[in-house]
Design a protein around this motif. Structure first.
Motif, short mmCIF file in Angstrom:
data_model
loop_
_atom_site.label_atom_id
_atom_site.label_comp_id
_atom_site.label_asym_id
_atom_site.label_seq_id
_atom_site.Cartn_x
_atom_site.Cartn_y
_atom_site.Cartn_z
N ILE A 1 0.84 -1.20 0.00
CA ILE A 1 0.00 0.00 0.00
C ILE A 1 0.87 1.24 0.00
CG2 ILE A 1 -1.80 1.26 1.25
CD1 ILE A 1 -2.75 -1.37 2.43
N VAL A 2 1.96 1.22 0.78
CA VAL A 2 2.88 2.36 0.81
C VAL A 2 3.51 2.58 -0.56
CG1 VAL A 2 5.05 3.19 1.78
CG2 VAL A 2 3.34 2.17 3.28
N ALA A 3 3.95 1.49 -1.19
CA ALA A 3 4.56 1.62 -2.51
C ALA A 3 3.55 2.13 -3.54
CB ALA A 3 5.12 0.27 -2.95
N ALA A 4 2.32 1.63 -3.45
CA ALA A 4 1.28 2.08 -4.38
C ALA A 4 0.92 3.54 -4.16
CB ALA A 4 0.04 1.20 -4.24
N PHE A 5 0.98 4.00 -2.90
CA PHE A 5 0.71 5.42 -2.61
C PHE A 5 1.68 6.31 -3.39
CE2 PHE A 5 1.92 9.20 -0.22
CZ PHE A 5 0.70 9.83 -0.06
N ARG A 6 2.96 6.00 -3.36
CA ARG A 6 3.93 6.84 -4.06
C ARG A 6 3.68 6.81 -5.56
NH1 ARG A 6 8.66 10.02 -3.74
NH2 ARG A 6 8.31 11.19 -5.66
N ASP A 7 3.38 5.63 -6.10
CA ASP A 7 3.13 5.51 -7.53
C ASP A 7 1.87 6.29 -7.92
OD1 ASP A 7 3.87 4.36 -10.12
OD2 ASP A 7 2.01 3.22 -9.93
N GLU A 8 0.81 6.19 -7.09
CA GLU A 8 -0.42 6.93 -7.37
C GLU A 8 -0.18 8.43 -7.31
OE1 GLU A 8 -3.66 6.22 -8.04
OE2 GLU A 8 -3.26 4.09 -8.35
N LEU A 9 0.63 8.87 -6.37
CA LEU A 9 0.94 10.29 -6.27
C LEU A 9 1.72 10.77 -7.49
CD1 LEU A 9 0.74 12.85 -4.56
CD2 LEU A 9 2.85 12.14 -3.39
N ASP A 10 2.68 9.97 -7.94
CA ASP A 10 3.45 10.33 -9.13
C ASP A 10 2.53 10.43 -10.36
OD1 ASP A 10 5.76 10.43 -7.69
OD2 ASP A 10 6.46 8.43 -8.27
N GLN A 11 1.62 9.48 -10.49
CA GLN A 11 0.68 9.51 -11.62
C GLN A 11 -0.20 10.76 -11.55
OE1 GLN A 11 -1.69 6.15 -12.78
NE2 GLN A 11 -0.20 4.67 -12.01
N LEU A 12 -0.66 11.09 -10.36
CA LEU A 12 -1.53 12.25 -10.20
C LEU A 12 -0.79 13.54 -10.54
CD1 LEU A 12 -4.39 13.03 -9.37
CD2 LEU A 12 -3.60 13.16 -7.00
N VAL A 13 0.46 13.64 -10.12
CA VAL A 13 1.26 14.83 -10.44
C VAL A 13 1.43 14.95 -11.95
CG1 VAL A 13 3.55 15.87 -10.26
CG2 VAL A 13 2.44 14.91 -8.22
N ARG A 14 1.74 13.83 -12.61
CA ARG A 14 1.93 13.86 -14.08
C ARG A 14 0.64 14.24 -14.79
NH1 ARG A 14 4.94 9.07 -13.08
NH2 ARG A 14 3.16 7.80 -13.75
N GLN A 15 -0.47 13.65 -14.37
CA GLN A 15 -1.73 13.90 -15.06
C GLN A 15 -2.24 15.32 -14.82
OE1 GLN A 15 -4.77 10.89 -14.69
NE2 GLN A 15 -3.32 9.20 -14.87
N THR A 16 -2.07 15.81 -13.60
CA THR A 16 -2.54 17.17 -13.34
C THR A 16 -1.67 18.19 -14.08
OG1 THR A 16 -1.21 17.20 -11.30
CG2 THR A 16 -3.56 16.66 -11.10
N THR A 17 -0.38 17.93 -14.13
CA THR A 17 0.51 18.84 -14.87
C THR A 17 0.17 18.84 -16.35
OG1 THR A 17 2.29 18.44 -13.27
CG2 THR A 17 2.92 19.37 -15.40
N LYS A 18 -0.07 17.66 -16.90
CA LYS A 18 -0.43 17.55 -18.31
C LYS A 18 -1.76 18.24 -18.58
CE LYS A 18 -1.14 14.11 -21.96
NZ LYS A 18 -1.17 12.65 -22.28
N ALA A 19 -2.73 18.04 -17.69
CA ALA A 19 -4.05 18.67 -17.89
C ALA A 19 -3.95 20.18 -17.81
CB ALA A 19 -5.03 18.15 -16.85
#
Length: 482
Positions: free
Chosen positions: A448-466
């Motif tokens: 869950i901890v590892a997935a949290f970091r990956d989810e946060l990275d994805q969110l940062v990329r997607q929000t920046t792109k949007a």
């Protein structure tokens, strides 16, 4: 016989919420890149905790036949050595070893014949050390304990230099905590007006839900908040729900740059809290799906602070917060969709009196006989599968006798058979996420901890792109669609 003081109703509730498989103990872990002097730490705890806050030298005495309610009294045999422990971390002295030690201690009850706290100085954590603080929830809530720990620290490397007045330190603490843990001002005012009524009527409400109409006199929103607390059905059964065991497991993330979280918030207009909760939602959704559970929402309990944050906590500490239900939309397909829905749900919570009404009901429960208390606690705990907490810490480093705090995390306790607690703590430009779980029901919390970091990275990329997409040339965007 020493003078006794009746324990406040809400604190009584937390005192009696202990279960053999879920202890109501707050565990805080702080680590340093250099050793701490044992004698200095001992003297600070004695002068800044024991001498300042009476609860650190008081024990619990239950009323005769349970009729008078539990009381605080000075421990006639108080000895600081009973509460301070100095030991060495087993090899290899890394984060895994520290997590193992903390996990082992989480399942150990605190002796109720003595004051309800312990501190462990753990040498051999890398090149430095760590400190584990264990305090029963009946003594203080998380916001109070954060301020208590802060009293051990200095604002500068030289402990003799501290030009911040107590008032300015309180203002700084208020600025840090208010955005994420406190309801809006208007709701807070209403909350305190209705809490008194809720404390008075709490016992009869939980025992006789048909009397809910009486609460309507305090306002429709307040009655609706009580109805939500009372009549929300039990949470969905998942792979993580079931009968909890005594064995616990604690893990936490490496430091995550807070600037990444803020960038995602600026790109979407969301709060830092919303961004972090969205990453947690995605991580929990991944864990559930990987273990065969596919659901739309997982229900959590979220604390809402009810203290005035422009003033220090009283020397008697205690609990001044409510709990609200927050359904995490784990079934939504994308991080941006989850962010939008979570932002909407969090905004509704901030403008609701649910937190204050929950505090009042909890206080009412705390004045019922212990067997009834247990039934009512389990009734409410069955409605959720996790507890979520997010405490923003200081923006600048803390120091203890000249040694900087390298990182910190609090591990939230769970009640009833709730198997999972998620804590987020920001400190000096970094964010940590901590997971405290039932070791049987959630055997792989590190995923869950590892997935949290990956989810946060994805969110940062997607929000920046949007955020960048509308600023690109129209012809370029047309070309992408052909």
């Amino acid at each position: 016989m020493s003078r006794r003081e009746r324990i406040a109703a809400a604190d009584t509730a937390w005192l009696h919420m202990d279960r053999p498989t879920n202890l109501m103990v707050i565990n805080g872990v702080v680590w340093f890149d250099a050793p701490l002097d044992w004698s200095v730490l001992t003297k600070r705890i004695e002068s800044r905790w024991v001498d300042r806050y009476p609860r650190f030298r008081q024990r619990v005495v239950e009323g005769r036949l349970g009729l008078l309610g539990p009381q605080w009294e000075n421990d006639p045999h108080f000895a600081l050595d009973n509460h301070l422990h100095h030991l060495a971390l087993p090899a290899p002295g890394d984060q895994d070893a520290l997590q193992d030690f903390v996990s082992d201690r989480m399942g150990v009850p605190i002796d109720r014949t003595k004051p309800l706290w312990h501190v462990y100085l753990i040498d051999g954590y890398g090149a430095g050390c760590a400190v584990l603080i264990r305090v029963h929830h009946s003594v203080a809530d998380g916001v109070a304990m954060a301020q208590v720990f802060q009293s051990l620290t200095d604002d500068a490397p030289d402990p003799a230099f501290d030009n911040d007045s107590p008032r300015e330190r309180r203002r700084g603490w208020s600025r840090l905590l208010a955005p994420l843990t406190e309801p809006t001002g208007a709701v807070a005012g209403t909350a305190w007006r209705v809490t008194g009524a809720a404390v008075t009527s709490g016992r009869s409400l939980v025992a006789h839900p048909s009397r809910l109409g009486d609460v309507a006199a305090t306002g429709w929103d307040n009655a609706a908040a009580v109805a939500k607390l009372m009549f929300t059905p039990p949470g969905a059964r998942t792979v993580v729900t079931g009968q909890t065991a005594a064995a616990k497991r604690a893990v936490w993330s490496p430091p995550i740059p807070l600037d990444d979280v803020k960038a995602a918030g600026r790109a979407t207009g969301a709060t830092v809290n919303d961004i972090l909760l969205t990453a947690v939602t995605g991580a929990l959704g991944r864990y559930l799906e990987a273990h065969g559970t596919v659901i739309d929402n997982i229900r959590t309990l979220v604390p809402v602070n009810l203290r005035p944050l422009d003033r220090p906590v009283p020397v008697t500490l205690g609990n001044k917060f409510g709990l609200v239900f927050l359904d995490l939309p784990v079934g939504l397909p994308s991080p941006l969709a989850r962010l939008g829905e979570l932002s909407r749900r969090m905004a509704a919570i901030k403008h609701s009196p649910q937190g204050a009404m929950a505090f009042g009901l909890l206080a009412g429960i705390g004045r019922t006989p212990i067997p009834i208390e247990k039934v009512l606690f389990d009734f409410f705990a069955a409605k959720a599968s996790a507890v979520m907490t997010n405490v923003p810490g200081p923006r600048a480093p803390w120091y203890v006798a000249g040694v900087p705090v390298a990182g910190a995390i609090g591990l939230v306790p769970c009640s009833g058979n709730v198997p999972l607690g998620v804590s987020i703590f920001s400190y000096a430009g970094t964010v940590y996420v901590g997971i405290a779980v039932d070791a049987v029901l959630v055997p792989e919390p590190q995923t869950i901890v590892a997935a949290f970091r990956d989810e946060l990275d994805q969110l940062v990329r997607q929000t920046t792109k949007a955020a960048e997409a509308p600023t690109r040339p129209r012809a370029e965007r047309r070309g992408e669609r052909t």
